[in-house]
Write an enzyme that holds these catalytic residues in place. Structure first.
Site, PDB file in Angstrom:
ATOM      1  CG  HIS A 204      52.407 -11.919  12.371  1.00  0.00           C
ATOM      2  ND1 HIS A 204      52.335 -10.867  11.467  1.00  0.00           N
ATOM      3  CD2 HIS A 204      51.614 -12.896  11.858  1.00  0.00           C
ATOM      4  CE1 HIS A 204      51.532 -11.199  10.475  1.00  0.00           C
ATOM      5  NE2 HIS A 204      51.083 -12.427  10.672  1.00  0.00           N
ATOM      6  CG  ASP A 206      50.229 -16.549   9.969  1.00  0.00           C
ATOM      7  OD1 ASP A 206      50.367 -15.414  10.468  1.00  0.00           O
ATOM      8  OD2 ASP A 206      49.984 -16.734   8.757  1.00  0.00           O
ATOM      9  CG  HIS A 260      54.190 -13.365   7.614  1.00  0.00           C
ATOM     10  ND1 HIS A 260      54.316 -14.524   8.359  1.00  0.00           N
ATOM     11  CD2 HIS A 260      52.873 -13.045   7.661  1.00  0.00           C
ATOM     12  CE1 HIS A 260      53.140 -14.884   8.814  1.00  0.00           C
ATOM     13  NE2 HIS A 260      52.231 -13.994   8.416  1.00  0.00           N
ATOM     14  NE  ARG A 270      48.670  -5.825   0.579  1.00  0.00           N
ATOM     15  CZ  ARG A 270      48.952  -6.714   1.527  1.00  0.00           C
ATOM     16  NH1 ARG A 270      48.979  -6.350   2.801  1.00  0.00           N
ATOM     17  NH2 ARG A 270      49.227  -7.958   1.217  1.00  0.00           N
TER      18      ARG A 270
HETATM   19  C1  OGA Z   1      47.891 -12.295   8.529  1.00  0.00           C
HETATM   20  C2  OGA Z   1      48.921 -11.789   7.586  1.00  0.00           C
HETATM   21  C3  OGA Z   1      49.461 -10.509   5.622  1.00  0.00           C
HETATM   22  C4  OGA Z   1      48.841  -9.580   4.632  1.00  0.00           C
HETATM   23  O1  OGA Z   1      46.700 -11.913   8.391  1.00  0.00           O
HETATM   24  O2  OGA Z   1      48.288 -13.084   9.429  1.00  0.00           O
HETATM   25  O3  OGA Z   1      50.056 -12.092   7.764  1.00  0.00           O
HETATM   26  O4  OGA Z   1      49.515  -9.307   3.645  1.00  0.00           O
HETATM   27  N1  OGA Z   1      48.521 -11.000   6.575  1.00  0.00           N
HETATM   28  O5  OGA Z   1      47.717  -9.128   4.862  1.00  0.00           O
HETATM   29 NI    NI Z   2      50.278 -13.680   9.171  1.00  0.00          NI
END
Ligand code: OGA
Ligand code: NI
Length: 320
Positions: A204, A206, A260, A270
């Site tokens: 996605h 942001d 990402h 995690r």
């Molecule tokens: C998000 C995101 C990445 C992560 O919360 O938008 O991309 O590594 N998180 O948690």
């Molecule tokens: Ni994100």
């Protein structure tokens, strides 16, 4: 009492189908190269003018070329980051049925707690994660407040530098991005039985101006660089910064809002926490230079469009 959301149970049929259907996906989660992001030492901003200028230029270059970078000496102490993490672990450890009623016991607004994905028709659309998506206002008088205060200052500083490097010294971000309009998202990715097939968070971009992410040492953040997925090596002292869609539109495609995702781990849970620099819904996002690539739009319009697209197509279309 179990604190994990019932991901396995809920997606049983998707699991069953995955065994019979062949997966033809662009993104093989297992064969991704691990790379360091550009690492920028922000203490240089308080050195002499020449050093400050060089540091600002590096920030802008990373935003253009990567859409992602890491910062150290960012003004948020390890103690505050540890406090945030402890509180995050405590909150997620609560029994699942309590988390579902988070407005009753944590004083977060109703609907802050999310898990899985409501629109999962395929295994690859499923998010193997749980999250609290909290307006920064709701964080006041919790142990996370000192972090939220500092991270907001850092976000404003970075937004101002990025705007200035495009030739725009402006109070736009200070005026439109307020504690009532910015969010903190606490993510937890439980261990996943088939990590090569399931994302923690789907690929996605942001939908904000910029995001500041604090992740633990497990690793799992991946992003697209030059058409390739790469994995980000965790750095305990660094915060990860990424450009969101709104900054891409505001900068007229100069800064990149890059795709990402978070991948899962077979045995480890995690944690990550993301701060989203968002404006009020009424704020109009207009390119800072002409001719403009995108027509101007309000943040409300954009959010609505994203929600509609997710309902219609199962994914966010994004800037168009
Ligand atoms: C998000 C995101 C990445 C992560 O919360 O938008 O991309 O590594 N998180 O948690
Ligand atoms: Ni994100």
């Amino acid at each position: 009492m179990d604190s994990d959301p019932p991901l396995l149970e809920t997606y049983k049929t998707l699991f069953a189908n995955s065994k019979t259907s062949s997966n033809n996906h662009d993104h093989r989660l297992v064969t991704v190269e691990e790379r360091h992001l550009p690492l920028i030492d922000l203490s240089r901003l308080s050195h002499n003018e020449a050093e400050k200028e060089r540091c600002q230029k590096e920030i802008a270059r990373a935003a253009r070329q990567w859409g992602f970078f890491q910062v150290v000496n960012h003004g948020i102490s390890m103690e505050l980051l540890e406090m945030l993490r402890e509180e995050q672990v405590r909150v997620f450890k609560q029994p699942f049925h309590h988390k579902c009623r988070e407005d009753k016991f944590l004083n977060f607004s109703a609907g802050s707690y999310r898990w899985g994905t409501p629109t999962s028709y395929f295994l690859r659309q499923l998010w193997w994660s749980e999250a609290f998506h909290i307006p920064v206002n709701d964080i006041s008088s919790t142990p996370m407040e000192p972090f939220a205060t500092k991270v907001a200052i850092l976000a404003q500083k970075l937004a101002e530098i990025l705007a200035e490097k495009l030739g725009h010294k402006s109070s736009f971000f200070q005026e439109s991005c307020l504690p009532s309009t910015c969010y903190l998202r606490l993510n937890r990715y439980p261990p996943c039985p088939i990590p090569s097939d399931i994302y923690g968070l789907m690929p996605h971009t942001d939908s904000d101006f910029l995001t500041i992410l604090h992740q633990d040492q497990v690793g799992g953040l991946q992003l697209v660089k030059d058409g390739q997925w790469i994995a980000v090596k965790p750095n305990p002292e660094a915060l990860v910064i990424n450009i969101g869609d709104l900054f891409q539109a505001w900068s007229n495609d100069c800064y990149k809002s890059v795709k990402h995702c978070a991948v899962t781990h077979p045995t480890k849970e995690r944690f990550s926490a993301a701060y989203f620099l968002c404006p009020s819904y009424e704020t109009v996002i207009e390119s800072c230079s002409m001719p403009s690539v995108y027509r101007k739009f309000s943040f409300r319009e954009y959010r609505q469009k994203v929600q509609e697209d997710v309902q219609l197509y199962g994914y966010k279309v994004g800037l168009s």
